[in-house]
Design a protein around this motif. Structure first.
Motif, PDB file in Angstrom:
ATOM      1  N   THR A  13      15.296  45.835   4.699  1.00  0.00           N
ATOM      2  CA  THR A  13      16.429  45.030   4.269  1.00  0.00           C
ATOM      3  C   THR A  13      16.041  43.552   4.276  1.00  0.00           C
ATOM      4  O   THR A  13      15.068  43.144   4.927  1.00  0.00           O
ATOM      5  CB  THR A  13      17.626  45.228   5.207  1.00  0.00           C
ATOM      6  N   GLU A  14      16.811  42.750   3.576  1.00  0.00           N
ATOM      7  CA  GLU A  14      16.527  41.317   3.504  1.00  0.00           C
ATOM      8  C   GLU A  14      16.567  40.682   4.891  1.00  0.00           C
ATOM      9  O   GLU A  14      15.713  39.859   5.238  1.00  0.00           O
ATOM     10  CB  GLU A  14      17.540  40.627   2.588  1.00  0.00           C
ATOM     11  N   PHE A  15      17.538  41.085   5.716  1.00  0.00           N
ATOM     12  CA  PHE A  15      17.637  40.515   7.062  1.00  0.00           C
ATOM     13  C   PHE A  15      16.413  40.861   7.900  1.00  0.00           C
ATOM     14  O   PHE A  15      15.863  40.000   8.597  1.00  0.00           O
ATOM     15  CB  PHE A  15      18.905  41.002   7.765  1.00  0.00           C
ATOM     16  N   LEU A  16      15.971  42.123   7.856  1.00  0.00           N
ATOM     17  CA  LEU A  16      14.788  42.520   8.617  1.00  0.00           C
ATOM     18  C   LEU A  16      13.554  41.774   8.136  1.00  0.00           C
ATOM     19  O   LEU A  16      12.708  41.366   8.948  1.00  0.00           O
ATOM     20  CB  LEU A  16      14.575  44.027   8.516  1.00  0.00           C
TER      21      LEU A  16
ATOM     22  N   GLU B 113      13.465  38.775   6.801  1.00  0.00           N
ATOM     23  CA  GLU B 113      13.574  37.401   7.282  1.00  0.00           C
ATOM     24  C   GLU B 113      13.235  37.314   8.767  1.00  0.00           C
ATOM     25  O   GLU B 113      12.527  36.396   9.204  1.00  0.00           O
ATOM     26  CB  GLU B 113      14.990  36.878   7.038  1.00  0.00           C
ATOM     27  N   LEU B 114      13.731  38.278   9.540  1.00  0.00           N
ATOM     28  CA  LEU B 114      13.481  38.277  10.978  1.00  0.00           C
ATOM     29  C   LEU B 114      12.003  38.508  11.275  1.00  0.00           C
ATOM     30  O   LEU B 114      11.426  37.879  12.174  1.00  0.00           O
ATOM     31  CB  LEU B 114      14.344  39.339  11.665  1.00  0.00           C
TER      32      LEU B 114
ATOM     33  N   GLU C  47      10.188  35.339  10.759  1.00  0.00           N
ATOM     34  CA  GLU C  47      10.435  34.438  11.879  1.00  0.00           C
ATOM     35  C   GLU C  47       9.542  34.794  13.059  1.00  0.00           C
ATOM     36  O   GLU C  47       8.979  33.917  13.724  1.00  0.00           O
ATOM     37  CB  GLU C  47      11.900  34.509  12.308  1.00  0.00           C
TER      38      GLU C  47
ATOM     39  N   GLU D 272      18.819  50.376  11.777  1.00  0.00           N
ATOM     40  CA  GLU D 272      18.958  50.422  10.327  1.00  0.00           C
ATOM     41  C   GLU D 272      18.608  51.793   9.760  1.00  0.00           C
ATOM     42  O   GLU D 272      19.241  52.281   8.826  1.00  0.00           O
ATOM     43  CB  GLU D 272      18.066  49.357   9.693  1.00  0.00           C
TER      44      GLU D 272
ATOM     45  N   ASN E 289      20.385  37.703  17.366  1.00  0.00           N
ATOM     46  CA  ASN E 289      19.968  38.494  16.202  1.00  0.00           C
ATOM     47  C   ASN E 289      20.839  39.732  16.026  1.00  0.00           C
ATOM     48  O   ASN E 289      21.153  40.119  14.892  1.00  0.00           O
ATOM     49  CB  ASN E 289      18.498  38.877  16.331  1.00  0.00           C
TER      50      ASN E 289
ATOM     51  N   ARG F 167      23.992  38.369  14.460  1.00  0.00           N
ATOM     52  CA  ARG F 167      23.792  38.019  13.049  1.00  0.00           C
ATOM     53  C   ARG F 167      23.756  39.252  12.158  1.00  0.00           C
ATOM     54  O   ARG F 167      24.223  39.225  11.016  1.00  0.00           O
ATOM     55  CB  ARG F 167      22.482  37.238  12.890  1.00  0.00           C
ATOM     56  N   ALA F 168      23.196  40.342  12.703  1.00  0.00           N
ATOM     57  CA  ALA F 168      23.078  41.576  11.915  1.00  0.00           C
ATOM     58  C   ALA F 168      24.341  42.427  11.966  1.00  0.00           C
ATOM     59  O   ALA F 168      24.430  43.454  11.280  1.00  0.00           O
ATOM     60  CB  ALA F 168      21.889  42.387  12.421  1.00  0.00           C
TER      61      ALA F 168
END
Length: 235
Positions: free
Chosen positions: A19-22, A24-25, A28, A73, A97, A100-101
């Protein structure tokens, strides 16, 4: 000649991604040098979660929450993850985190020393992921086995120590000898404990997948000290 690096790159190129969030994380984590599970381990976890379909997951070693979020996820809907972390600086980051998720309801973070927390837990888990201090795996194992249900999976990451695991202890730097010895002991126990059937995979930095058997012995009878017959000696 096809090299291992080219094979890995080819396999990775076929991956459907996260996923986009994963993503990005994970970026990071890499930029701030926070440990994150490797691409090959991510693929293995996706597959095992699809096969095992756990309702309850235990993770030892949260860091800033990437692997817990990853498992949440790709685990079945309704799966709850309990994760343990002792490093104070990372705990607030992991909690943020999870917030945020939008995963605060399905991930529980237990703060403190895993050795102490594991002793206090009394519930059974379908799936356990070990990704903490490598020298402590062997000490965690008795409680891990107690908490893992029959038929459940134990997955351990980073067990080959960048290839050092095959070396003699005298070829390993003095500061790494204790971890080296304990990891060899851990791998030996996984392969010889009568409660487990274990596969060691040269994947990423090495992984093991163990299933807890319904009965402790291959013939259905308990074996002395939880060991399988025919055990040898470590080299």
């Amino acid at each position: 000649m096809i090299t291992e690096e080219r094979i890995n790159a080819f396999i990775h190129s076929l991956d459907s991604g996260n996923t986009e969030f994963l993503n990005e994380l994970e970026d990071e984590c890499r930029k701030t040098n926070v440990p994150v599970i490797r691409t090959q381990m991510q693929g293995l976890l996706k597959f095992l979660l699809a096969v095992n379909r756990p309702g309850k997951v235990l993770e030892v070693g949260t860091a800033i929450g990437f692997s817990a979020l990853f498992m949440s996820e790709y685990a079945p809907a309704g799966c709850h993850i309990t994760t343990i972390e002792k490093y104070g600086k990372r705990i607030p980051m992991a909690k943020e985190n999870f917030r945020r998720a939008g995963k605060e309801e399905c991930i529980t973070l237990l703060e403190g020393d895993a050795a102490e927390i594991l002793k206090e837990l009394n519930e059974e888990f379908d799936f356990i992921f070990m990704d903490a201090a490598k020298g402590q795996y062997i000490h965690f194992l008795p409680d891990i086995l107690r908490l893992l249900r029959a038929g459940g999976l134990l997955v351990s990451d980073n067990v080959l120590q960048e290839g050092e695991i095959i070396e003699s202890r005298f070829a390993v730097t003095r500061r790494n000898r204790t971890i080296h010895a304990r990891m060899r002991e851990y791998l030996y126990e996984l392969k010889h404990n009568a409660l487990l059937e274990t596969l060691i995979l040269p994947l990423g930095d090495g992984a093991t997948v163990s299933v807890k058997l319904e009965m402790p012995g291959r013939d259905g009878t308990p074996e002395a000290a939880g060991q399988k017959e025919g055990k040898g000696q470590l080299i």
